[in-house]
Design an enzyme around this catalytic site. Structure first.
Site, PDB file in Angstrom:
ATOM      1  N   GLY A  31       0.808  -1.209   0.000  1.00 35.64           N
ATOM      2  CA  GLY A  31       0.000   0.000   0.000  1.00 35.64           C
ATOM      3  C   GLY A  31       0.842   1.260   0.000  1.00 35.64           C
ATOM      4  N   ASP A  35       3.717   6.340  -8.010  1.00 31.67           N
ATOM      5  CA  ASP A  35       3.786   6.073  -9.451  1.00 31.67           C
ATOM      6  C   ASP A  35       4.677   4.883  -9.791  1.00 31.67           C
ATOM      7  OD1 ASP A  35       2.032   8.084  -9.985  1.00 31.67           O
ATOM      8  OD2 ASP A  35       3.527   9.526 -10.699  1.00 31.67           O
ATOM      9  N   HIS A  37       4.658   2.031  -8.133  1.00 37.21           N
ATOM     10  CA  HIS A  37       3.715   0.914  -8.096  1.00 37.21           C
ATOM     11  C   HIS A  37       2.841   0.900  -9.357  1.00 37.21           C
ATOM     12  CE1 HIS A  37       4.250   1.476  -3.595  1.00 37.21           C
ATOM     13  NE2 HIS A  37       4.563   0.204  -3.758  1.00 37.21           N
ATOM     14  N   LYS A 149      14.035  -0.984  -7.464  1.00 39.82           N
ATOM     15  CA  LYS A 149      14.558  -0.268  -6.287  1.00 39.82           C
ATOM     16  C   LYS A 149      14.908  -1.235  -5.162  1.00 39.82           C
ATOM     17  CE  LYS A 149      12.043   2.010  -3.293  1.00 39.82           C
ATOM     18  NZ  LYS A 149      12.566   1.521  -1.972  1.00 39.82           N
ATOM     19  N   ASP A 150      14.085  -2.269  -4.987  1.00 39.89           N
ATOM     20  CA  ASP A 150      14.356  -3.292  -3.973  1.00 39.89           C
ATOM     21  C   ASP A 150      15.167  -4.424  -4.618  1.00 39.89           C
ATOM     22  OD1 ASP A 150      12.853  -2.162  -1.701  1.00 39.89           O
ATOM     23  OD2 ASP A 150      11.149  -2.428  -3.030  1.00 39.89           O
ATOM     24  N   MET A 184      11.200   6.837  -5.747  1.00 37.38           N
ATOM     25  CA  MET A 184       9.884   6.819  -5.119  1.00 37.38           C
ATOM     26  C   MET A 184       9.805   5.677  -4.116  1.00 37.38           C
ATOM     27  SD  MET A 184       7.200   7.831  -8.102  1.00 37.38           S
ATOM     28  CE  MET A 184       7.307   9.432  -8.901  1.00 37.38           C
ATOM     29  N   SER A 185       9.254   5.980  -2.947  1.00 36.99           N
ATOM     30  CA  SER A 185       9.131   5.008  -1.874  1.00 36.99           C
ATOM     31  C   SER A 185       7.967   5.418  -0.988  1.00 36.99           C
ATOM     32  CB  SER A 185      10.421   4.956  -1.036  1.00 36.99           C
ATOM     33  OG  SER A 185      10.222   4.205   0.151  1.00 36.99           O
ATOM     34  N   ARG A 187       7.891   5.118   2.074  1.00 42.15           N
ATOM     35  CA  ARG A 187       8.463   5.722   3.272  1.00 42.15           C
ATOM     36  C   ARG A 187       8.773   7.213   3.102  1.00 42.15           C
ATOM     37  NH1 ARG A 187      10.167   0.363   3.672  1.00 42.15           N
ATOM     38  NH2 ARG A 187       9.923  -0.537   5.775  1.00 42.15           N
TER      39      ARG A 187
END
Length: 282
Positions: A31, A35, A37, A149-150, A184-185, A187
């Protein structure tokens, strides 16, 4: 867009799509959608007949209880974004649905457990492995989409799929960045305005390191320079900056222009831990 809360609700829908020879794409999320996601959603919609997005803040992958409690939750806005994006299904399981009993099984991902995220977040990859396995079993997608990113998480999921023979394809989508370069994250929502400015240090450090590596400066010198830059920022604390092989996550001490390589960074900006990475040689 249909909301589903249990595997039992999904089973007849899955069977119907299977009978119609339709490809199902899964986008697993926690959740607080951005952008990045939605890039995964767009890729799923362009390559699969059906797109399902899961939203579940998985408690077993947080080695820091405070991080779990403070993880952003924006469900109403998330559902609005997914409706606009044309998603077919959203899976919103409860903790009881995903964990009807305490999990006894433990995943161990070998050498990946001892470097970078594995080293600094003990138990994190076990939690990721458990929840992703559960989602793969419950949803039974043909393709699942993850963000670059991960990067180390992608590596452990690739290992999970290979070792457990999951019958699906993984698609990895490039990192989406803000205009100023910040990855983008979810967090990022926790950053104050001052911390948001400081967070740009991650991206600028990656760009600087890449440029200097390709211009011939030694990796040791680059690390010293970047650590010094973080030490001069009162809101920032560098956790690691490493040059690695993007598949094995072997760390390099010397740059080799014919070897695949990426730079990975993790840092606390205030109380918020952020990660980023940048390919050097693909």
């Amino acid at each position: 867009m249909k909301l589903i809360r249990t595997g039992a609700e999904w089973n007849p829908l899955w069977l119907n799509h299977l009978r119609n020879n339709q490809q199902i794409g899964l986008v697993p999320t926690m959740g607080a959608l951005h952008d990045g996601h939605l890039d995964l959603v767009a890729k799923s919609r362009s390559t699969c007949d059906v797109t399902l997005v899961s939203i579940f803040v998985n408690p077993t992958q947080f080695n820091n209880p405070e991080d779990f409690q403070k993880y952003p939750k924006t469900l109403d806005l998330d559902l609005e974004k997914l409706t606009q994006a044309g998603v077919d299904y959203v899976f919103l399981p409860s903790v009881e649905e995903m964990y009807p009993a305490p999990t006894q099984l433990k995943f161990y991902f070998g050498d990946l457990e001892h470097v970078l995220e594995g080293k600094f977040r003990p138990g994190h990859f076990n939690g990721v492995g458990i929840v992703v396995s559960k989602l793969f079993h419950l949803i039974r997608p043909h393709v699942s989409f993850f963000g670059q990113k991960d990067l180390q998480q992608v590596a452990i999921i690739k290992r999970l799929v290979a070792d457990l023979s999951f019958d699906l394809k993984l698609e990895v989508i490039p990192t989406r960045r803000e205009v100023d370069g910040l990855a983008m994250s979810s967090r990022n929502l926790r950053l104050s305005p001052q911390e948001r400015l400081t967070a740009l240090l991650l991206f600028s450090s990656l760009e600087k390191a890449k440029t200097e590596l390709l211009n011939g400066k030694s990796w040791f010198e680059i690390q010293v320079e970047i650590r010094s830059g973080f030490e001069n920022e009162p809101f920032a604390q560098l956790e690691y900056l490493e040059l690695i092989h993007p598949d094995s996550f072997e760390t390099y001490t010397v740059f080799d222009s014919i070897q695949k390589s990426s730079i990975c960074v993790a840092a606390f900006i205030g109380a918020v831990r952020l990660i980023d990475n940048m390919p050097i040689i693909s």
